[in-house]
Structure formats: C-alpha cells, structure tokens
Design a protein around this motif. Structure first.
Motif, mmCIF file in Angstrom:
data_model
loop_
_atom_site.group_PDB
_atom_site.id
_atom_site.type_symbol
_atom_site.label_atom_id
_atom_site.label_comp_id
_atom_site.label_asym_id
_atom_site.label_seq_id
_atom_site.Cartn_x
_atom_site.Cartn_y
_atom_site.Cartn_z
ATOM 1 N N GLY A 120 -7.459 -5.402 -75.685
ATOM 2 C CA GLY A 120 -7.113 -6.042 -76.947
ATOM 3 C C GLY A 120 -6.854 -7.522 -76.831
ATOM 4 O O GLY A 120 -6.290 -8.136 -77.744
ATOM 5 N N ALA A 121 -7.230 -8.133 -75.726
ATOM 6 C CA ALA A 121 -7.018 -9.568 -75.509
ATOM 7 C C ALA A 121 -8.369 -10.259 -75.450
ATOM 8 O O ALA A 121 -9.254 -9.841 -74.704
ATOM 9 C CB ALA A 121 -6.249 -9.807 -74.218
ATOM 10 N N GLU A 122 -8.536 -11.319 -76.225
ATOM 11 C CA GLU A 122 -9.821 -12.021 -76.304
ATOM 12 C C GLU A 122 -9.791 -13.340 -75.549
ATOM 13 O O GLU A 122 -10.633 -14.202 -75.749
ATOM 14 C CB GLU A 122 -10.163 -12.279 -77.779
ATOM 15 N N ALA A 123 -8.813 -13.518 -74.680
ATOM 16 C CA ALA A 123 -8.642 -14.790 -73.977
ATOM 17 C C ALA A 123 -9.790 -15.051 -73.007
ATOM 18 O O ALA A 123 -10.387 -14.124 -72.447
ATOM 19 C CB ALA A 123 -7.314 -14.777 -73.213
ATOM 20 N N ASP A 124 -10.095 -16.342 -72.820
ATOM 21 C CA ASP A 124 -11.037 -16.728 -71.775
ATOM 22 C C ASP A 124 -10.395 -16.472 -70.422
ATOM 23 O O ASP A 124 -9.209 -16.741 -70.212
ATOM 24 C CB ASP A 124 -11.394 -18.211 -71.904
ATOM 25 N N LEU A 125 -11.193 -15.950 -69.494
ATOM 26 C CA LEU A 125 -10.656 -15.590 -68.188
ATOM 27 C C LEU A 125 -11.296 -16.430 -67.095
ATOM 28 O O LEU A 125 -12.478 -16.787 -67.195
ATOM 29 C CB LEU A 125 -10.915 -14.104 -67.908
ATOM 30 N N PRO A 126 -10.558 -16.744 -66.049
ATOM 31 C CA PRO A 126 -11.156 -17.464 -64.923
ATOM 32 C C PRO A 126 -12.148 -16.567 -64.194
ATOM 33 O O PRO A 126 -12.052 -15.335 -64.241
ATOM 34 C CB PRO A 126 -9.953 -17.789 -64.035
ATOM 35 N N ALA A 127 -13.101 -17.191 -63.550
ATOM 36 C CA ALA A 127 -14.096 -16.429 -62.800
ATOM 37 C C ALA A 127 -13.490 -15.947 -61.492
ATOM 38 O O ALA A 127 -13.075 -16.750 -60.654
ATOM 39 C CB ALA A 127 -15.330 -17.295 -62.540
ATOM 40 N N LEU A 128 -13.432 -14.631 -61.334
ATOM 41 C CA LEU A 128 -12.970 -14.031 -60.085
ATOM 42 C C LEU A 128 -14.049 -13.082 -59.582
ATOM 43 O O LEU A 128 -14.740 -12.443 -60.382
ATOM 44 C CB LEU A 128 -11.669 -13.251 -60.301
ATOM 45 N N PRO A 129 -14.193 -12.965 -58.271
ATOM 46 C CA PRO A 129 -15.236 -12.093 -57.714
ATOM 47 C C PRO A 129 -14.821 -10.617 -57.727
ATOM 48 O O PRO A 129 -14.857 -9.931 -56.703
ATOM 49 C CB PRO A 129 -15.392 -12.630 -56.286
ATOM 50 N N VAL A 130 -14.412 -10.139 -58.908
ATOM 51 C CA VAL A 130 -13.988 -8.745 -59.049
ATOM 52 C C VAL A 130 -14.617 -8.175 -60.305
ATOM 53 O O VAL A 130 -14.945 -8.913 -61.243
ATOM 54 C CB VAL A 130 -12.447 -8.635 -59.134
ATOM 55 N N PRO A 131 -14.817 -6.865 -60.384
ATOM 56 C CA PRO A 131 -15.334 -6.265 -61.606
ATOM 57 C C PRO A 131 -14.377 -6.514 -62.779
ATOM 58 O O PRO A 131 -13.151 -6.523 -62.613
ATOM 59 C CB PRO A 131 -15.407 -4.770 -61.269
ATOM 60 N N THR A 132 -14.954 -6.719 -63.945
ATOM 61 C CA THR A 132 -14.165 -6.977 -65.150
ATOM 62 C C THR A 132 -14.484 -5.930 -66.208
ATOM 63 O O THR A 132 -15.652 -5.621 -66.460
ATOM 64 C CB THR A 132 -14.448 -8.381 -65.715
ATOM 65 N N VAL A 133 -13.458 -5.368 -66.807
ATOM 66 C CA VAL A 133 -13.597 -4.377 -67.872
ATOM 67 C C VAL A 133 -12.865 -4.910 -69.091
ATOM 68 O O VAL A 133 -11.663 -5.187 -69.034
ATOM 69 C CB VAL A 133 -13.004 -3.008 -67.464
ATOM 70 N N ARG A 134 -13.597 -5.074 -70.212
ATOM 71 C CA ARG A 134 -13.005 -5.567 -71.456
ATOM 72 C C ARG A 134 -12.965 -4.426 -72.468
ATOM 73 O O ARG A 134 -13.988 -3.795 -72.741
ATOM 74 C CB ARG A 134 -13.794 -6.740 -72.019
ATOM 75 N N ILE A 135 -11.786 -4.188 -73.039
ATOM 76 C CA ILE A 135 -11.626 -3.109 -74.010
ATOM 77 C C ILE A 135 -10.971 -3.667 -75.266
ATOM 78 O O ILE A 135 -9.773 -3.981 -75.261
ATOM 79 C CB ILE A 135 -10.765 -1.968 -73.440
ATOM 80 N N PRO A 136 -11.738 -3.803 -76.343
ATOM 81 C CA PRO A 136 -11.111 -4.151 -77.622
ATOM 82 C C PRO A 136 -10.145 -3.044 -78.038
ATOM 83 O O PRO A 136 -10.423 -1.855 -77.858
ATOM 84 C CB PRO A 136 -12.298 -4.247 -78.583
ATOM 85 N N ALA A 137 -9.019 -3.404 -78.575
ATOM 86 C CA ALA A 137 -7.983 -2.416 -78.895
ATOM 87 C C ALA A 137 -8.485 -1.337 -79.840
ATOM 88 O O ALA A 137 -8.126 -0.165 -79.706
ATOM 89 C CB ALA A 137 -6.774 -3.124 -79.497
ATOM 90 N N HIS A 138 -9.357 -1.703 -80.790
ATOM 91 C CA HIS A 138 -9.786 -0.715 -81.789
ATOM 92 C C HIS A 138 -10.810 0.276 -81.235
ATOM 93 O O HIS A 138 -11.106 1.273 -81.890
ATOM 94 C CB HIS A 138 -10.385 -1.428 -83.004
ATOM 95 N N LYS A 139 -11.320 0.028 -80.021
ATOM 96 C CA LYS A 139 -12.337 0.924 -79.458
ATOM 97 C C LYS A 139 -11.786 1.912 -78.429
ATOM 98 O O LYS A 139 -12.514 2.788 -77.989
ATOM 99 C CB LYS A 139 -13.455 0.090 -78.817
ATOM 100 N N ALA A 140 -10.549 1.756 -78.056
ATOM 101 C CA ALA A 140 -9.969 2.678 -77.078
ATOM 102 C C ALA A 140 -8.471 2.783 -77.358
ATOM 103 O O ALA A 140 -7.650 2.218 -76.647
ATOM 104 C CB ALA A 140 -10.226 2.207 -75.656
ATOM 105 N N GLN A 141 -8.144 3.527 -78.410
ATOM 106 C CA GLN A 141 -6.754 3.606 -78.844
ATOM 107 C C GLN A 141 -5.838 4.149 -77.754
ATOM 108 O O GLN A 141 -4.740 3.647 -77.541
ATOM 109 C CB GLN A 141 -6.653 4.480 -80.095
ATOM 110 N N GLN A 142 -6.294 5.177 -77.051
ATOM 111 C CA GLN A 142 -5.458 5.783 -76.016
ATOM 112 C C GLN A 142 -5.159 4.787 -74.902
ATOM 113 O O GLN A 142 -4.038 4.705 -74.399
ATOM 114 C CB GLN A 142 -6.135 7.038 -75.456
ATOM 115 N N VAL A 143 -6.177 4.010 -74.494
ATOM 116 C CA VAL A 143 -5.974 2.999 -73.457
ATOM 117 C C VAL A 143 -4.990 1.940 -73.947
ATOM 118 O O VAL A 143 -4.086 1.506 -73.224
ATOM 119 C CB VAL A 143 -7.306 2.361 -73.039
#
Length: 476
Positions: free
Chosen positions: A415-438
C-alpha cells in the motif's frame, strides 16, 4: 598440514546440518565434522514446530519432511488394561493464510537428520565422520581446531554444534548455568511393539507409590513406537531389551513378548542449561552446545535449527557479501534471549504449568529489540513491526513465501507508492486494495525482509534504506 575452509561446523546433528545447508547455498566453503561414525540413530527430537517447518521450506527440505512424518496422534489414557479417555496433548491452532504450517509435525530425529544430510550433499557439502575435536586455538585471522586423529582444520570461523557436552565450549572455558528440571530419571527408547494401535499416543499413568508414568507414541512414518518412562528418584533405568520389556509389562496390560525389538535407547535426567555466552572470538555456540532443554514441549531441536538459520545468513553476508564483521555480534544479541525464553517455556511444559500451544509453535518469536532492527514509521497501526516474523500471504503473483524463499533479502511494499532506492534484491509491490489479507497483516509501509524471514527494516518511504542495507549485507 591443516585442512583449510571458511567455516568449520563441529557436530552433524540438526543444528550443524542445517547450518551446513544454509552456508552451502550461499557459496560459503564449510566443513561439517562429527565425532561419531554416523548420524544419530534415535528419535529423541521428534517434534518439528511450525516456525521450523518454515525454515525447512526455505532450506529446500520441507517436502521430504512432510513425506517422512505425520501429525501428532490424540493421547489415550489407559487404566487396568482399558481405555478411559482421550487427552489432547497439544492445543489446536487456527489455520490462517499467514502461517502455512499450523501444527507441529512429527518426524523422528534420525530421519530428519538423514533428510538434512542428503540435502547438504545435494548442495555439494559433506560430513567428515569419526572426527572428535579436542582443542581450539584462535588468532586475528582464524581458528584452528585439533582432533584426536587426522589433520587439524583451519577456518575463518568455527561453530560448535557438538551437543550439551560440547568439547569446543569446554575448551573455550565457557560456562553453563542451569538446573535440574526434575530429579526423576527418565528413559526414552525406539521399539517395535505388538498389541497397540498406531492411532493414539498411549499414556499409562502411575499405578502406585514410587512408580512413574509410561507413554508409548507411534512414530509417524515408521513402524516404531517411542517409549518414554519416568522412574523414581535414585533409580537406574535399564535400556536393554530385557529391561524395556519388564518396564512395559509392569506398567501396562502388555506382555514382555509384545516388545519385539529395541532399536535405540537412552536414559537421562531432565535439566536446563544456558551458556554464559554464545561467542568467543571466531567461535560460535549453537544448538545444545549453547542451551540444553527438557524434551517436554519440543523446543530443543527447533530452537537449535533456528540458531543455525540466524547465524548462517550473517556468516554468508560477512564472508561473501562484504558486510562488516560487526554483523556477527548480533547473533548472540538475538539468540541468547530467545534461548533463555524457550528454556523457561520447556521447563513450564515439563512441570505442567503451561500447555503445548501457541508459544511452543514459535511463530511469535522475533527481534524487535535487536540493534539490527529499524522501525522508522511514525504510525505502525495494527500491522507487524520491524523485528517481527514476516507473515505469509496470498497475492496476485502467488504466495509471499514463494518470493522470500532463497538466501536473499526481499524488499516488500504494501500500500505504499514511494520511490525506492535500487537494491540488488527481489522487490514485491502490493497495492493495498489488491491483497487485503496481506495489508491487514503488515499494515502500510516498505519492508526489507531478512534472509531468515524477519522484517529487518520498515518505513513509510525508502529514506534510510540504503544505509541499513550497507551495514547488513543487503546491498550486495
């Protein structure tokens, strides 16, 4: 001449094997040595708690563990040869999406170790058997361990996973503080028995003064039963076939001939002990070398495997990812208080002061007070905090644990739309309205999930994330 490696692991029990697996998948050269000529042959640590099942999922052995074992049977109390009622040994758990493994799973320790050993070899690791450590020396660059026979081993770090009577711990002069949990001696044995069903954990309460209980549990995935018996203070249990036959016949309706074989047996006195410290220079203590539990509650093996899981990624970060060596200081900082808490829990379960339930599953353990934990959000809300276990959850792309699986960090936004720094790790983005349980489990924010499945850093934006990643090895 000495054999050289990055990490020497002394002891091929569940702790040492799990650590060997974790280091092998990180490309860290590690050698596991074991005093015995083979793996431990008994069932002793048979209960695998849900949190450890999650660890085994990440280490790539959970399918084999599931195939090898089964759930715990309902207890059945016997009296005078008749069943008089059920006894629930473990409080039931609610199945939720954030915890894929809700209940403890039973696998005899010998089978768990065979599975871990096979996984270690699959990853290119190995165990050197018949190697008894007798001494250790350290300097600024590494540690040298001596053995009763064969070459010394020179390593950058060593980990004592060699049990409650650890030779390395004694050589380092690290003391243990503890107590006798129960003055009554006990016997545990793996046996073959006829005349009992495998649908229940059979409990035979004491029938008279000076007699202890007898419990006979079918060992999931095998034809064996585990016999556990308590004896009066001062008695000496007899682990022989004849001794076990007499014990079972005296305390149950079974005959001596119903015990057809004793496959392994051991006597012990329940005690608890905690090492004064978990590190001495370049040598770390893990598992029973660091903490000894009563077997009640099934906390010993599980706490031990999680020691290895905590230490493994930190050694990998220092040896392979350029993290500062100070990261290794957080192993004792994080694991010593956890071990102390679990020792207390084991003792309370043994004494009947608490039941086997949510606490024994170990899903609620975490590191909120660790120096490695940074919670930068001003409004956490009802979600988890930095230092907590990162829950599973269903997303459009699958399960979160599928993304976390592997020796890497994971950057998660909910649920956070902030710009993120580039890190050499996998990134998972979940909009709040698409995964209520998460969203309910995590709340809104940016989360950097450690390789061992705990939230290391949490924020509303990515400010401060690069600095945190640099000191923990997440920046590569």
């Amino acid at each position: 001449m000495a054999v050289h490696t990055d990490v020497l692991i002394v002891g091929a029990g569940p702790t040492g094997l799990a650590l060997g697996i974790d280091l092998a998948r990180r490309g860290v050269r590690a050698l596991v040595v074991e005093r015995a000529d083979g793996l431990f042959p008994g069932s002793r640590g048979k209960g695998i708690q849900p949190r450890t099942m999650e660890v085994f999922d990440d280490l790539g052995v959970v399918d084999a563990i599931l195939a090898a074992g089964g759930g715990y049977p309902v207890g059945m109390i016997w009296q005078n040869g008749e069943r008089i009622g059920e006894h629930r040994m473990i409080d039931p758990a609610d199945t939720t999406e954030d915890s894929p493994y809700a209940e403890p799973w039973m696998v005899p320790q010998w089978h768990t170790q065979e599975i871990l050993h096979a996984r270690l070899e699959e990853l290119g690791g190995r165990v050197s058997f018949g190697r008894e450590a007798v001494g250790v020396q350290q300097d600024a660059d590494g540690v040298t361990v001596r053995f009763t026979s064969g070459e010394d081993v020179r390593a950058r770090y060593a980990v004592a996973c060699d049990g409650g009577r650890s030779a390395l711990r004694r050589a380092l002069g690290i003391g243990m503080t503890g107590e006798n949990v129960d003055p009554a001696p006990m016997l545990v044995a793996d046996v073959r028995i006829t005349g009992l069903d495998r649908d229940n954990w059979h409990i035979f309460p004491p029938r008279g003064e000076g007699e202890g209980f007898l419990a006979v549990c079918p060992l999931a995935g095998t034809e064996d039963f585990q016999v556990v018996a308590q004896f009066p203070e001062g008695a000496t249990p007899d682990p022989s076939l004849d001794g076990v036959r007499k014990l079972v016949a005296a305390r149950s309706h079974l005959t001596p001939e119903d015990v057809t074989e004793v496959r392994w047996a051991s006597d012990f006195r329940p005690r608890t002990a905690l090492a004064d410290r978990f590190r001495d220079g370049r040598v770390f203590l893990a598992g029973d070398a660091a903490h000894v539990h009563s077997p009640a509650g099934g906390q010993g093996l599980n706490t031990s495997v999680q020691d290895a899981y905590n230490l493994g990624w930190k050694l990998g970060a220092v040896l392979r990812a350029g993290a500062p060596a100070g990261l290794l200081d957080t192993y004792e900082e994080e694991r010593h208080p956890i071990a102390a808490d679990m020792l207390g829990l084991s003792t309370r379960v043994h004494r009947g002061e608490t039941r086997r339930g949510a606490a024994t599953r170990q899903l609620g353990l975490g590191y909120r007070d660790s120096s490695l934990t940074e919670e930068t959000r001003t409004d956490v809300g009802a979600g988890i905090r930095a230092g907590d276990r990162a829950p599973d959850g269903i997303t459009e792309g699958g399960r979160l644990f599928d993304s976390f699986r592997g020796p890497h960090w994971t950057l998660l936004t909910v649920g956070a739309e902030a710009d993120l720094p580039a890190l050499p790790v996998p990134t998972v983005r979940i909009p709040a309205h698409k995964a209520q349980q998460v969203h309910q489990a995590y709340g809104t924010g940016v989360f950097l999930v450690r390789p061992d499945g705990y939230v290391g850093w949490a924020g509303e934006t990515g400010v401060g994330l690069v600095e945190y990643a640099a000191r923990t090895g997440a920046a590569g």
